[in-house]
Each structure stands twice: as C-alpha cells, then as structure tokens.
Scaffold this active site. Structure first.
Site, PDB file in Angstrom:
ATOM      1  N   SER A 125       0.799  -1.142  -0.293  1.00 23.05           N
ATOM      2  CA  SER A 125       0.116   0.074  -0.038  1.00 23.05           C
ATOM      3  C   SER A 125       0.827   1.361   0.071  1.00 23.05           C
ATOM      4  O   SER A 125       1.862   1.351  -0.847  1.00 23.05           O
ATOM      5  CB  SER A 125      -0.931  -0.057   1.275  1.00 23.05           C
ATOM      6  OG  SER A 125      -2.023   0.969   0.778  1.00 23.05           O
ATOM      7  N   HIS A 135      -7.931  -5.013  -0.192  1.00 23.74           N
ATOM      8  CA  HIS A 135      -6.800  -4.114  -0.237  1.00 23.74           C
ATOM      9  C   HIS A 135      -5.949  -4.715   1.026  1.00 23.74           C
ATOM     10  O   HIS A 135      -4.891  -4.984   1.139  1.00 23.74           O
ATOM     11  CB  HIS A 135      -7.048  -2.777   0.308  1.00 23.74           C
ATOM     12  CG  HIS A 135      -5.813  -2.090   0.087  1.00 23.74           C
ATOM     13  ND1 HIS A 135      -4.996  -1.648  -1.118  1.00 23.74           N
ATOM     14  CD2 HIS A 135      -5.207  -1.390   0.980  1.00 23.74           C
ATOM     15  CE1 HIS A 135      -4.100  -1.122  -0.746  1.00 23.74           C
ATOM     16  NE2 HIS A 135      -4.313  -0.779   0.436  1.00 23.74           N
ATOM     17  N   ASP A 180      -8.921  -6.480  -4.525  1.00 20.81           N
ATOM     18  CA  ASP A 180      -8.540  -5.161  -3.854  1.00 20.81           C
ATOM     19  C   ASP A 180      -9.255  -4.176  -4.802  1.00 20.81           C
ATOM     20  O   ASP A 180      -8.930  -4.116  -6.035  1.00 20.81           O
ATOM     21  CB  ASP A 180      -6.986  -5.183  -4.248  1.00 20.81           C
ATOM     22  CG  ASP A 180      -6.438  -3.628  -3.512  1.00 20.81           C
ATOM     23  OD1 ASP A 180      -7.091  -2.959  -2.969  1.00 20.81           O
ATOM     24  OD2 ASP A 180      -5.140  -3.577  -3.205  1.00 20.81           O
TER      25      ASP A 180
END
Lengths: 389, 389
Positions: A136, A362, A333
């Site tokens: 991320s 995610h 995601d």
C-alpha cells in the site's frame, strides 16, 4: 523476536516543499546484524497507519524461517514523516515556536521519507540495500527508494500498490478529510491534546475500514448477523441524540435508537473506529492522506522540454527500476486493484507478478500474511542465495 | 414528455414497525393512460436519492420509442416513505404534535413502501401490473412488489440490486450515518430548518459518490488532473481553519491550504456534495439508509417452525417470484456486485441476466441509460407484444 528501537536526530532536513525541518527525529527499528559486506540489508516500508512495530501488522512474515528473518538479514523499518509514531510529525514540537506543529506541519512526500530514511542508512555505513519491501503506501515507498537513489537497491517487493495515486484514492482521501473537518472539535487542526476530534477521526476510519476489505469478505464475516451484547460495544437503549460511549477511552460513537436492528458489521466499525481514534492523531491522518496524493513516480522525472504523454513517461520511469521485482496483488483489492500492479509488472524489467486469490480486499496484503510469506521467502531464497548459506 | 404529479392522502397506514401514520401523503407521478383492460401498468421504483421526476435521473429511458413509453404504458412512479420529495417523511408534520417528525419519524421498510403505493393502484382501480422496474434501492422495491402482492405483477426488471442488503452496504450505511452524527449541527436530528447539518450531509454524500463509481471511471474522468479555477469551486487561498463557501447556498466545504495540490477529483466531490446537502435532508438520508438495511426478501417469509438455512430460504422465496424477469448488472459495480444479481438470476424461474460491460460502477444503471434502454425495450416488446400493436 524483538528488534531494537532507535531515535535518530538529523541536524536539519529540507523537504520537497522547500521548508527545512530543524532537528527532525527519525524513529526506526532494526533486527539482525549487518554482514561483513554490509549488504544483507532489508528495508521494510510501513503502510498508512502502520508503525515500526512490524510484528504488530506483518507478524506472519517476521521471524526465523520467515520472509523477514533476522538470521539472514539486517532488517530496518523507519517511521515516515507525519506519522504519529515517533518520527517528526504534527505531534512534534516546532522549535521555532516551542509548540506542537499541529496543522502547520509542512506537507511531505513519499520521496521526503526515502531521502530522510537514507540518512539513517548513511549513518549506519550502509551503501547497498538488498531488498525494499512494502505494501500500500509502503509499496509507494518501495518504488521510490531505487528511483531516489539509483544503484542503491538490488530488488524491490511492492504489494497492493500503484505507480501513482489514482483519482479514486484521491477522492477517498478527500472524503476522509472532509469527515474530520466536519467535527467541530477539529478547530482547523488547532485542537488541544485533551480534546481531539475523535468522532470525526473514528468516522473517517470507518470509511477506510470498509474500503480496505471487499463485499465478499464482509458478507462472509458478518452477513446480516445481528449484534449480541458484548463487552466492547454498548447496547442501544438510547435515542439518537444521546451519544453512548465505547470502552476505548470514551471515543464517542453515536448509537442509533433501539427500533433499528443492530448488525454485527456496524458494531465492528464502531469498535475499530473508536480504538483507532484513540491511538492515532487527526492532523497526522490528514497529513498522510495528502502525502499519498502526491505519489506519482513520474512527477518531475521527465524533462519538461520533452513533450511526452503520461503513458510514455510512466514506461520510461518504470524501465529504470531494478529488474526482477516481486510484485504482489490481491485479487479483490478495490483500492489498488490488480490492474495497477499489472502496470508495474508490465513496465519494470523481468517482473514477477503474483496475484493472491483472496476475498480480503486491499487488506489482503496484511491478512493473507502466510501466503505472502511463502511467496516472498521463495523469491528471496532464489534472488539472494548467498544470504542463506 | 411531462407527467402529472399527484398527492394522494391515505387516511391512516400501519407500518411494519407497528406505528400507525395518520393521513400520510403519497406523492406520485404518472404518464400515459390506462388501456381498456387497465393492465398496461408500469411501476417505476426510484433509487435512494431519486424522486418521482424520472426524467431527471433516468431520462434516456423515458419517452416515445423508449423503454418508458407513455404511448404504450400507464407509467407510475411514487415517492417512498422517508424521502424528502413529497411522501410522508421526517419533513412531514406529525399531526399528534403539530411539529415536523424530524428524527422521530418511525422506521419504514421497503415493504411499507410497496404496501403504501399499492393503495394508490387500488385507488386507480388497477388490479394487474405488467411490469415493475427499478435500480439499486428501486430494485429492492421491484423485488418486493410481487412478494407482497402475489399474482399482481407479471414481470419485474431489477437492476444493480440484491436479494438482501449485504454486510458491506450495511457498513457503508453506518459509516455515512456516523459522518452526519459528527456534525454538531445535527443535534440528534433536532436541527432547525434554517441550520441543517449540511457539512456532515455533504461529507456523507462524498463517500456515496465514490462508492457509486469505480476506480477505472474516476481514473478516466479525472486521473491526476489538477483543478483549474471554475465558477462553481472556490480557489484555495485559505488556511485549513478558514472554511470557504461553495456557491450552492453556502454549504460549507473546507478547502485545504494552498500548499497542497488541488485535484479535479476533489473539486468534483466538493461541488456534488455541497449541491446535494442543499437539496436533501439529513434525517431523510439517515432514514433511507436504515430502510435499505432492513431489505431481505426472506425476512419473515419462512415458517420459524422449519429450521432451514439461509441459502435454502432464499431459493424458496426467489422461486415464488414472477418468471422470466430481466435482471441487469453493471460489470464494475462494487456496491451491488454482479454476483448478487447472479443469485437473483439463478433463483428466479427462467430469468434473463444482462451484464452491461461498463466501468461506470454502481451508477452504471443510470449512466449507461442508452444501453439499458435498448435491453429493456427489447425485453418489453417480446414480453408484452399486445401493448405495441
């Protein structure tokens, strides 16, 4: 396997925005020892709300025989600028005023973090990094390391991330900021320490929590199950205008009147939102959302004199990244969808793309720790056999 | 092609929650004329924030030669309970107190809407409905019509909807309510008309706006484009603690300090959020999110004496729906993903499932109006040749 936490104070540091921070602290943690060549270095980049306590959020990857194995690597994770967990942030004292920066902490970028953390490596006499890994926001940082310091990094492992912050994620960041601004306790960021805008921060976190998963994962976990009274969640006997109080240091979560069914999915958000609002800081939260918005690996890297389109610019920059990265996607995601990692894999030379088939969304880069560990271990053993002898 | 707006006052109406509304108004609009058999009836069910002004939100489907053609059908669309656009809602006067209901308006369900709107059909002498069509919340209503009144409805066309509100959507609803509760102007719903919680409602709407589309659609439309000064969006020369004011009747949207880049995606949210907060009502918004949470076509329909699992119950109820529905999915819908319409199509006898390949997300059922119109026209002409002679 405890690491060692360090605070490193840099005399001064100029940010991309032009502001110079005086004596900023960098908080970092390290595990393992440098080898003789000082090149068995693994840099872990933490995500948005993470900290240097890697075991807390990436436990399944940490330890003997795992991906992050201090027997084989000197592992380091440094806290980013603007995060509330030790490095210079809105919570730090501005030496020019003697007060906390609060909302006046200058904007920072992912590149600022990389350049600041590089000073820690310099201090440790490290001139070669074997691998940088992050998911991320941490994946954005992993991409920026070799771009900011060409030749320094041998391999990167970006997970659930993107070459540039998408419009959708920019929109999510804006919505979350507006939620915090709605809380009158926010006071433009000038809230006293003892009266932070917890309700707004909790509500913003709730939005985050929903985006971090997927429709399927919520369905499997909660479905239409109704809440049963549990120690951490107050039961609704109040009218909507009476705020009830969660156990987490009194972060106020408004509970709807009893005539509405109370679903488990709601209680989950209440509990997680309230806990987060106690542990995090609203100015830091806002700061970090802005930081991610600046992420674009092509920014300023193509000569303005050359009139090239976005796609060409992106390809040109991706080509300069270290070859043979391991790129990991989570199939469900919605925040950084698999096609964004496909762009990375198509552009970086000889990339290996692993798509983890998971409904975790995610957060799959954290939740699917064991499957990710297996992929990373396999990759590292092949790329760095010398560290495993 | 203007319709005619009507207000119909029911003497009294008992809701599922047990409360009886006295003299509730039903606002509806109709187009076209009833045929001799009084069976060329098309019921359109509006979505969450829609109204009876179907042209405004489903324009491409309305008119001569289109799906909703008043030359062939008597078309009716009634406003749901709790919506701010004419039917009884938190904005109505509670005759027992002489004041607006506000947050004390009793909870309603999709089934309440169907039973209330059926009274309008009764009043018009309609005993047979050719087709009920609706998307999102309107699709929930379309599913409930034949379940509440078996034998009444010949065909249904549910779009971008589900058999039961998912945990993910329950979570979105909760997050949006918490955002509104964060606005101190909300005052537990007892806000004066002239000082509604616009900032909270705008922020909740922003979250909705992001969920209604997809990562791809935001990327295509906005990408990382920066804002250029435009008439509807204030330019940021203020500090974060100075609220700036959008043109839309002064709904306050906080604009970040000028040192942050201002992306087009942000301005879009500001403008749309502020406009919505002026046109809608916070208590109505909260009411409707709760209404959708109650949606579950199996609720109370299986004998409690029979111990059956959820899947079996759902199959049993779906089997009782009118055969040969047209079910429409949007491929990129993250809110009511295509697999939820697949469940409908697998369960309702002889269902036809059309998946519109589009990056428009959940809003695709509105945005892809022309493609949906083509699918619906084709379906209606085949199912009801008698109306087209």
């Amino acid at each position: 396997m405890p690491g060692t936490k360090w605070s490193f104070i840099v005399p001064q540091f100029q940010l991309e925005c032009g502001v110079t921070l005086l004596s900023p602290t960098v908080c970092y943690q390290s595990w393992g020892t440098l080898n003789h060549a000082r090149n068995n270095v693994m840099v872990i980049c933490h995500p948005f709300t993470g900290s240097v306590d890697v075991e807390k959020w990436w436990g399944p990857l940490m330890g003997a025989g795992k991906a992050f194995d201090p027997m084989h690597y000197f592992i380091i994770c440094a806290n980013v600028l603007g995060s509330p967990f030790g490095t210079a942030s809105p919570l730090s004292i501005d030496s020019s005023t003697g007060r906390r920066y609060g909302p006046d902490f200058p904007p920072t970028t992912i590149r600022d973090d990389v350049r600041l953390h590089k000073l820690v490596l310099d201090h440790l006499g490290i001139t070669s990094v074997a691998v940088v890994v992050g998911g991320s926001m941490g994946g954005m940082t992993a991409l920026e390391w070799p771009l900011c310091f060409p030749g320094l990094v041998q391999r990167i492992i970006p997970l659930a991330t993107c070459a540039k912050q998408s419009a959708w994620c920019i929109a999510w960041g804006e919505a979350k900021r507006q939620i915090i601004y709605t809380d009158s306790a926010f006071r433009g960021g000038h809230y006293p320490r003892e009266r932070p805008p917890k309700q707004g921060l909790a509500a913003a976190r709730m939005v985050g929590l929903v985006t971090y998963r997927s429709c399927d994962s919520y369905e499997q976990r909660f479905g239409r199950k109704l809440d049963d009274p549990s120690p951490h969640v107050p039961h609704p006997h109040q009218k909507a205008d009476d705020s009830t109080v969660c156990s987490t240091e009194k972060t106020q979560i408004t509970v709807d009147p009893a005539e509405h069914p109370r679903f488990s999915a709601q209680s989950y958000l209440h509990y997680k939102g309230a806990t987060f609002a106690t542990d995090f800081d609203a100015n830091c939260y806002i700061h970090l959302t802005h930081k991610m918005d600046t992420h674009d690996i092509t920014r300023g890297r193509m000569s303005a004199a050359v009139d090239i389109d976005e796609h060409t610019a992106l390809s040109a920059v991706l080509r300069t990244l270290p070859p043979h990265p391991l790129i990991i996607s989570i199939s469900s995601d919605v925040l950084c969808p698999p096609h964004e990692q496909k762009i990375l894999a198509d552009g970086i030379p000889e990339a290996e793309l692993v798509v983890i088939d998971s409904m975790a969304g995610h957060d799959g880069f954290l939740v699917e720790g064991e499957r990710i560990d297996a992929a990373v271990v396999k990759y590292l053993r092949r790329e760095f056999p010398e560290f495993y002898r």
